[in-house]
Every structure is written in structure tokens, then in C-alpha cells.
Design a protein around this motif. Sequence first.
Motif, PDB file in Angstrom:
ATOM      1  N   GLY A 180       0.794  -1.221   0.000  1.00 49.25           N
ATOM      2  CA  GLY A 180       0.000   0.000   0.000  1.00 49.25           C
ATOM      3  C   GLY A 180       0.828   1.272   0.000  1.00 49.25           C
ATOM      4  N   ILE A 181       0.246   2.321  -0.576  1.00 51.33           N
ATOM      5  CA  ILE A 181       0.873   3.640  -0.594  1.00 51.33           C
ATOM      6  C   ILE A 181       0.000   4.546   0.269  1.00 51.33           C
ATOM      7  N   PRO A 182       0.599   5.348   1.162  1.00 53.49           N
ATOM      8  CA  PRO A 182      -0.213   6.155   2.088  1.00 53.49           C
ATOM      9  C   PRO A 182      -1.079   7.190   1.368  1.00 53.49           C
ATOM     10  N   THR A 183      -2.235   7.458   1.946  1.00 57.20           N
ATOM     11  CA  THR A 183      -3.091   8.512   1.400  1.00 57.20           C
ATOM     12  C   THR A 183      -2.561   9.858   1.883  1.00 57.20           C
ATOM     13  N   VAL A 184      -3.103  10.902   1.310  1.00 59.76           N
ATOM     14  CA  VAL A 184      -2.625  12.242   1.659  1.00 59.76           C
ATOM     15  C   VAL A 184      -2.952  12.569   3.123  1.00 59.76           C
ATOM     16  N   ASN A 185      -3.993  11.925   3.662  1.00 64.52           N
ATOM     17  CA  ASN A 185      -4.328  12.154   5.075  1.00 64.52           C
ATOM     18  C   ASN A 185      -3.191  11.754   5.998  1.00 64.52           C
ATOM     19  N   VAL A 186      -2.492  10.658   5.619  1.00 70.54           N
ATOM     20  CA  VAL A 186      -1.360  10.210   6.437  1.00 70.54           C
ATOM     21  C   VAL A 186      -0.278  11.291   6.431  1.00 70.54           C
ATOM     22  N   CYS A 187      -0.036  11.877   5.284  1.00 72.33           N
ATOM     23  CA  CYS A 187       0.955  12.951   5.207  1.00 72.33           C
ATOM     24  C   CYS A 187       0.527  14.108   6.105  1.00 72.33           C
ATOM     25  N   MET A 188      -0.775  14.405   6.068  1.00 68.50           N
ATOM     26  CA  MET A 188      -1.276  15.571   6.794  1.00 68.50           C
ATOM     27  C   MET A 188      -1.170  15.405   8.305  1.00 68.50           C
ATOM     28  N   ASN A 189      -1.136  14.144   8.789  1.00 64.93           N
ATOM     29  CA  ASN A 189      -0.944  13.925  10.225  1.00 64.93           C
ATOM     30  C   ASN A 189       0.239  14.735  10.725  1.00 64.93           C
ATOM     31  N   CYS A 190       1.270  14.818   9.941  1.00 65.04           N
ATOM     32  CA  CYS A 190       2.447  15.582  10.356  1.00 65.04           C
ATOM     33  C   CYS A 190       2.522  16.930   9.660  1.00 65.04           C
ATOM     34  N   HIS A 191       2.163  16.938   8.375  1.00 69.06           N
ATOM     35  CA  HIS A 191       2.462  18.144   7.610  1.00 69.06           C
ATOM     36  C   HIS A 191       1.504  19.295   7.860  1.00 69.06           C
ATOM     37  N   LYS A 192       0.437  19.054   8.631  1.00 65.74           N
ATOM     38  CA  LYS A 192      -0.374  20.159   9.106  1.00 65.74           C
ATOM     39  C   LYS A 192       0.542  21.096   9.894  1.00 65.74           C
ATOM     40  N   GLN A 193       1.450  20.485  10.662  1.00 62.89           N
ATOM     41  CA  GLN A 193       2.409  21.289  11.431  1.00 62.89           C
ATOM     42  C   GLN A 193       3.705  21.541  10.656  1.00 62.89           C
ATOM     43  N   VAL A 194       4.223  20.495  10.012  1.00 69.39           N
ATOM     44  CA  VAL A 194       5.527  20.625   9.358  1.00 69.39           C
ATOM     45  C   VAL A 194       5.342  21.223   7.965  1.00 69.39           C
ATOM     46  N   SER A 195       5.640  22.513   7.816  1.00 69.59           N
ATOM     47  CA  SER A 195       5.423  23.110   6.495  1.00 69.59           C
ATOM     48  C   SER A 195       6.733  23.381   5.765  1.00 69.59           C
ATOM     49  N   GLY A 196       7.846  22.997   6.397  1.00 65.35           N
ATOM     50  CA  GLY A 196       9.142  23.144   5.730  1.00 65.35           C
ATOM     51  C   GLY A 196       9.939  24.321   6.252  1.00 65.35           C
ATOM     52  N   GLU A 251       9.203  24.160   1.308  1.00 66.52           N
ATOM     53  CA  GLU A 251       7.865  24.761   1.349  1.00 66.52           C
ATOM     54  C   GLU A 251       7.100  24.522   0.054  1.00 66.52           C
ATOM     55  N   THR A 252       7.777  24.699  -1.099  1.00 62.02           N
ATOM     56  CA  THR A 252       7.056  24.482  -2.360  1.00 62.02           C
ATOM     57  C   THR A 252       6.645  23.018  -2.502  1.00 62.02           C
ATOM     58  N   LYS A 253       7.549  22.102  -2.095  1.00 61.27           N
ATOM     59  CA  LYS A 253       7.208  20.681  -2.193  1.00 61.27           C
ATOM     60  C   LYS A 253       6.008  20.355  -1.321  1.00 61.27           C
ATOM     61  N   ILE A 254       6.036  20.871  -0.078  1.00 62.55           N
ATOM     62  CA  ILE A 254       4.983  20.519   0.879  1.00 62.55           C
ATOM     63  C   ILE A 254       3.672  21.213   0.527  1.00 62.55           C
ATOM     64  N   LYS A 255       3.771  22.346  -0.161  1.00 67.34           N
ATOM     65  CA  LYS A 255       2.554  23.015  -0.625  1.00 67.34           C
ATOM     66  C   LYS A 255       1.728  22.096  -1.523  1.00 67.34           C
ATOM     67  N   ALA A 256       2.437  21.248  -2.293  1.00 61.51           N
ATOM     68  CA  ALA A 256       1.724  20.312  -3.168  1.00 61.51           C
ATOM     69  C   ALA A 256       0.855  19.353  -2.353  1.00 61.51           C
ATOM     70  N   ILE A 257       1.312  19.018  -1.124  1.00 56.34           N
ATOM     71  CA  ILE A 257       0.488  18.167  -0.254  1.00 56.34           C
ATOM     72  C   ILE A 257      -0.768  18.935   0.154  1.00 56.34           C
ATOM     73  N   TYR A 258      -0.590  20.216   0.516  1.00 52.67           N
ATOM     74  CA  TYR A 258      -1.735  21.022   0.940  1.00 52.67           C
ATOM     75  C   TYR A 258      -2.763  21.145  -0.180  1.00 52.67           C
ATOM     76  N   GLU A 259      -2.262  21.311  -1.388  1.00 50.73           N
ATOM     77  CA  GLU A 259      -3.182  21.406  -2.519  1.00 50.73           C
ATOM     78  C   GLU A 259      -3.984  20.136  -2.673  1.00 50.73           C
ATOM     79  N   ALA A 260      -3.278  18.980  -2.545  1.00 43.51           N
ATOM     80  CA  ALA A 260      -3.953  17.695  -2.690  1.00 43.51           C
ATOM     81  C   ALA A 260      -4.993  17.494  -1.596  1.00 43.51           C
ATOM     82  N   ALA A 261      -4.678  17.975  -0.380  1.00 42.66           N
ATOM     83  CA  ALA A 261      -5.586  17.758   0.740  1.00 42.66           C
ATOM     84  C   ALA A 261      -6.653  18.844   0.818  1.00 42.66           C
TER      85      ALA A 261
END
Length: 439
Positions: free
Chosen positions: A264-280, A286-296
Amino acid sequence: MFRSFNKWYFGALAFLLFTGSFDAQAQGEGLFKSKCATCHQPHKDGTGPKLFQVREKWESGGAKEGSLVKWVHNWQAAAATDPYAEQVSKMYPSAMSAFPELSEEEINSIFDYVDAQPDPATVVAGPTGGDTGMTEVQEEGGFSWIWILMGAVFLIVIVAVGGVRRQLKSVLNEKEGLPTKEDATYAEELRSWAWTNKIYVGIGSLVVILALLVAGYRELGNIGVVEAYQPSQPIDFPHSVHAGVNGIDCRYCHNSATKSKSAGIPTVNVCMNCHKQVSGRTPEQETKIKAIYEAAGWDGTMYSGDTKPIKWNKVHVLPDHVYFNHSQHVTVAGIDCKQCHGDMTKQKETARVVPVSELNKVEGNIKLTRATLTMGWCIECHAETGISDGPLDGKKDGYYDEIHKRLMDNDKKLYNKYLEDGKVTVKELGGWECAKCHY
Ligand code: HEC
Ligand code: HEC
Ligand code: HEC
Ligand code: HEC
Ligand code: HEC
Ligand code: HEC
């Protein structure tokens, strides 16, 4: 006429033998990639200087004869005896390793390979330029095409020259009043020539057919094998930062690996568990992690509900007719992820299929020889690995000893051959049966 046919015939044979040097090229490629590529590239300076046409460079720079080979064997010895080599040794702050085990021929095959590499800056321009996986395939494909092209040109030349000769000859015969032999066609001449030289022709044909068979067999073995396959990904996700520096367990993101067929590959929600706080910390992150925010669909304070799943490209792909189960290997057999995927905690770029040569270097891995993800790879491991090497036996509760004892008591003759090496391999348990792996 016969004499000239002979000439062509042996010329063609020589050409075929010449194309055999293609293998020497492959040798050079293997050596370069395994021994030199960590520091050198054909066309770009890295830890060491670029190696394209280095032989010419040394020669025109006034290096002593044989000094370059000596350099690769042991650069210090070369620098001590040749002023040019000494000068080169001061070029870079870091020092080169010594390769006393390489023969002169092998060293030259490395340089032959390097010199045959086109400069990527001129070959692949445009949007695919940055995609290393692609350029590599293009370079290699382009190279073998050269041989086919040369062969075709060679054939055309033979036929054309043959035609001209025939015409000249018939003109000559006409002049001298001899019969022109117009009726003897090219094919007939060839046939009568082949008949008079049947031993050579027979041996030659045999050689050619064997060579084609061997080449064909080798090619077949490589169909669909893309070791080191590394597709591009929508986000440059570095395993080294997550599983490495931050020590996140593989199972946090690939949590079905222990329980089911696929990891399995993690869903974007799994990323958000941490990246809500970790924005780079850096603009790059920051630009890379912004792509996660866009997806979520996260705007920094709340979810907008407008989600776009990240479309990860699959890296490890088995054909549809193959059944592979992670939990059988990870949980039942107790095999570490490293055995098949390499040390992902050091993977700085996106994931890739790790070639078996690199897997073999990982500490604790069972050494295998067949290309990763091929059928040979699966069954080789099944032939070598004992099932009782797994955690079921690790408990040391005598589970397997008990089974062994029962088997031996039951029918010694039948089971002895399985147990005489002290272990029951996966193969002996049926791990080579076609239906275990094929639907
Ligand atoms: C550990 C890194 C490393 C490895 C591995 C390595 N080299 Fe080098 N090589 C260097 C460095 C650094 C230099 C530059 C000379 C110096 O400062 O010692 C160099 C220089 C050279 C040169 C001279 C280049 C020039 O421009 O004159 C040649 C030729 C060469 N290496 C060939 C090889 C070959 C062939 C291999 C593989 C069998 C190899 N090297 C493996 C680091 C390496
Ligand atoms: C923070 C989450 C996370 C952790 C922890 C993590 N991975 Fe991944 N893994 C991903 C994501 C996202 C991808 C897809 C991107 C890619 O392929 O590079 C991926 C891809 C992979 C792939 C390739 C999948 C394919 O498509 O074939 C393998 C193999 C893999 N991971 C193994 C591991 C191993 C082994 C570990 C532990 C050492 C690990 N991962 C830890 C998130 C994670
Ligand atoms: C015996 C070899 C082996 C081991 C051990 C193994 N894998 Fe895999 N892995 C594979 C193969 C083969 C595939 C391709 C499966 C397919 O395409 O059906 C794969 C695919 C994957 C994928 C892509 C998604 C998927 O499920 O197809 C991920 C992620 C992954 N593995 C992670 C892991 C992790 C994490 C571990 C350790 C807990 C692990 N693997 C252990 C062989 C292995
Ligand atoms: C358990 C927490 C955790 C999870 C889950 C997680 N990350 Fe991270 N991620 C981190 C941390 C910590 C960093 C490092 C930030 C730093 O260096 O300051 C990071 C960094 C990154 C970076 C920047 C890396 C760089 O330096 O180039 C990317 C991109 C990223 N994560 C993507 C993802 C994606 C995609 C997922 C989901 C598949 C994911 N992360 C899941 C904790 C996590
Ligand atoms: C690193 C070694 C290794 C590799 C590589 C490997 N396997 Fe296995 N496999 C095992 C072991 C060990 C077991 C036995 C687990 C057990 O005790 O049931 C096993 C069991 C199996 C079984 C169950 C066999 C049975 O008798 O029930 C299947 C099916 C299987 N593997 C498929 C595959 C396929 C398909 C691949 C290649 C894509 C593969 N394996 C690669 C080690 C490996
Ligand atoms: C341990 C697992 C395993 C077993 C046992 C196994 N295969 Fe395969 N087989 C594979 C895998 C994995 C592939 C896909 C290889 C690839 O994509 O290169 C494959 C591919 C094939 C192919 C396609 C040709 C190719 O090389 O890609 C054929 C045909 C095939 N297997 C026949 C058989 C037959 C017949 C048997 C029984 C004698 C058998 N296999 C047993 C794992 C297995």
C-alpha cells in the motif's frame, strides 16, 4: 569470381566477429558502472573529472606510454614516475581509489564505453532532459542501432559492388568475344560458389546461427526487465528524510505490508498527520509541501473539501499473471523490507527498483544473482531459503524440530532427501510450483 566471393564471404565473417566486440563494450559498461561511476561521469565533472576521451587528452598532454593504465592500477605509482600524472593528481582535492585487479584490456574497455557515450547536453534537449531514467534508455538503445545500421550499409555495399562487377565482366567478355554468360544469374553464381566451398559455408552458417540463437536467448531473458526503474513522481518524496532522519517506521505509511498481499501507498491524510504542522524550513521544502496542501485541500487553517489525490506512479510492477504476497514474506518468512527494496532509509530521491547487485551489498541480505523482480529472482531465493529460518522457528519453541522428527519417524526414505541439509527450503515445500505464483 569465386575468389572475389571468397573475399566478400570472409569479409562478412570478419565483420560479424568485429560486432562481437559489442560484448567488450558491455564489459566496459559493467566495469564503469560498478567501479568508476560513483566518482566519474563521461561528460560531467563530479568527485572526479569527466572521462570522455581521456586517452587522447593524456596523449596530447605528453603523458608517458602506459602511464594511464598505471594510473588506474595505482595513481600514486603513476604520479611518482610521470610528471603529467603528477600534475593530474593535483587537480582535485579528493584522491582516486586504486584498481590493481583490472587488466589493461578491461581498462581500455571502460574507456571505449565512456567514449561511445553521447553528450547528454547535445543528445537530449527539451522537456525530458532532467529525467535520468529516460536518457539512459535512449543512450543504450541508440548505441545498438548503430550496429544494425552499419550492417545494413555493409550489405548494400556488397550487393552494389557485386552488380557493378558483373556488368564489367560481361562487357569484358563481350569485347573478347567470349560467351557473356548472361543466363547465369547472381543467385546461380552464388549457389555454385557455395557448393564448391560447402565446408566453409557450412561452418560459417553454423557459427552465425549459433550466434543469433545466443543473442536472441539473451535478449529474451531481458524482456521487460528494467532494473533500477525509477519513474518520476508528482512530489519528490524523500524516504531518507522520513524513514531515515526522522526514523518513521515503514509500517506507519505502508501499514498493510504485514497483513495483506500489497504494502500500500499512504493517502494524503497520512501525510497531513504531520504536515499540518511541518510546512518546511527552506523555500524548497515549502514548495514541495505546498503540493500536499493542494492535494488535501488545506489552506493553512482549514480544509476546503476540494481534494485532489496525489497520483503516485507505481515503481514495482509485476505482470498481471503473477501473485506476490507481502505478508507471506514479511510476517511468515520474516524477511526484512531491505532484502527486496534495499535500504530505503538512505533513499534521497523517489523510490526505485533496486538492482540485485546493490541489494547484495546490503548487510544481512541473502545474496542472489538474478535481476530483481524477474522469475529467476523469486525462485532462486526460494531454492536457497529455509522456511525454518523464519520467525516461527526464531521462537525456538521446537515447533520445527517437532515436525522434522515426525517426518523422519514417518517415512525416513521419503523425507531424508529434504532434511539431510538440515533445512526445508521454500522450494521443497512447493515454492517452485507454477500455480503458487501464477494465476
Ligand atoms: C573514489 C572516487 C574515484 C573512483 C571510484 C575512481 N576515480 Fe578516477 N579519479 C578520481 C579523482 C578525484 C581524480 C582526479 C585526480 C586526483 O585528484 O587524484 C581521478 C582521475 C582519473 C583519471 C584522470 C582524469 C584526467 O582528466 O586526466 C582517470 C583516467 C581516471 N580517474 C579513471 C578512473 C577509472 C577508469 C575508474 C574506475 C576503474 C576510476 N577512475 C575510479 C576519483 C575516482
Ligand atoms: C512517511 C511515509 C513513508 C514512510 C515512513 C515510508 N514510505 Fe515508502 N513510500 C511512501 C510514498 C509516499 C511512496 C510513493 C513515492 C515513491 O514511490 O517514491 C513510497 C514508495 C515506496 C516504495 C515503492 C513503491 C512502488 O510503487 O513500488 C517502496 C518499495 C517503499 N516505499 C518502501 C519503504 C520502506 C522499506 C520503508 C521503511 C524503511 C518506507 N517505504 C517508509 C511513503 C513512505
Ligand atoms: C520478498 C521480497 C519483498 C519483501 C521482503 C518486501 N517487498 Fe515490497 N514489494 C515486493 C514486490 C515483488 C513488489 C511488487 C508487487 C506487485 O507488483 O504486485 C513490492 C511492492 C511494494 C510496494 C508498492 C505497493 C504494492 O504493495 O505493490 C511497497 C510500498 C512495498 N513493496 C513496501 C514494502 C515494505 C514496507 C516492506 C517491508 C515491510 C516490503 N515491501 C517487503 C517485494 C518485497
Ligand atoms: C510522521 C510525520 C510525517 C509524515 C507522516 C510525513 N512527513 Fe513529510 N516530513 C516530515 C518531517 C519531520 C520532515 C522534515 C522537515 C524538515 O526538514 O524540517 C518532512 C519533510 C517532507 C518533505 C520535504 C523534504 C525535503 O527536505 O526535500 C516532503 C516533500 C514531504 N515531507 C512529503 C511528505 C509526503 C508526501 C507525505 C505523505 C506520503 C509525508 N511527507 C508524510 C514528517 C512527516
Ligand atoms: C528473499 C527471498 C525471497 C524472494 C526474493 C521471494 N520469495 Fe517468495 N518466499 C520466500 C520464503 C522464505 C517463503 C516461505 C514463507 C513460508 O514459510 O511460508 C516464500 C513463500 C512464497 C510463496 C508461498 C509458497 C508456498 O509454498 O505456499 C509464494 C507464492 C511466493 N513466495 C511468491 C514469490 C514471488 C512471486 C516472488 C518474486 C516476485 C518471491 N516470492 C520472491 C522467500 C522469497
Ligand atoms: C516463485 C514464484 C514463481 C514460480 C514458482 C513460477 N513463476 Fe513464472 N514468473 C514469476 C514472475 C515473478 C514472473 C514475471 C517475470 C518478469 O516480469 O520478468 C514470471 C513469468 C513467467 C512467464 C513469462 C515469461 C517471463 O519470463 O516473463 C512464464 C511463461 C512463466 N513465468 C512460467 C512459469 C512456469 C511454467 C512455472 C512452473 C514451472 C513458473 N513460471 C513458476 C514467478 C514465478
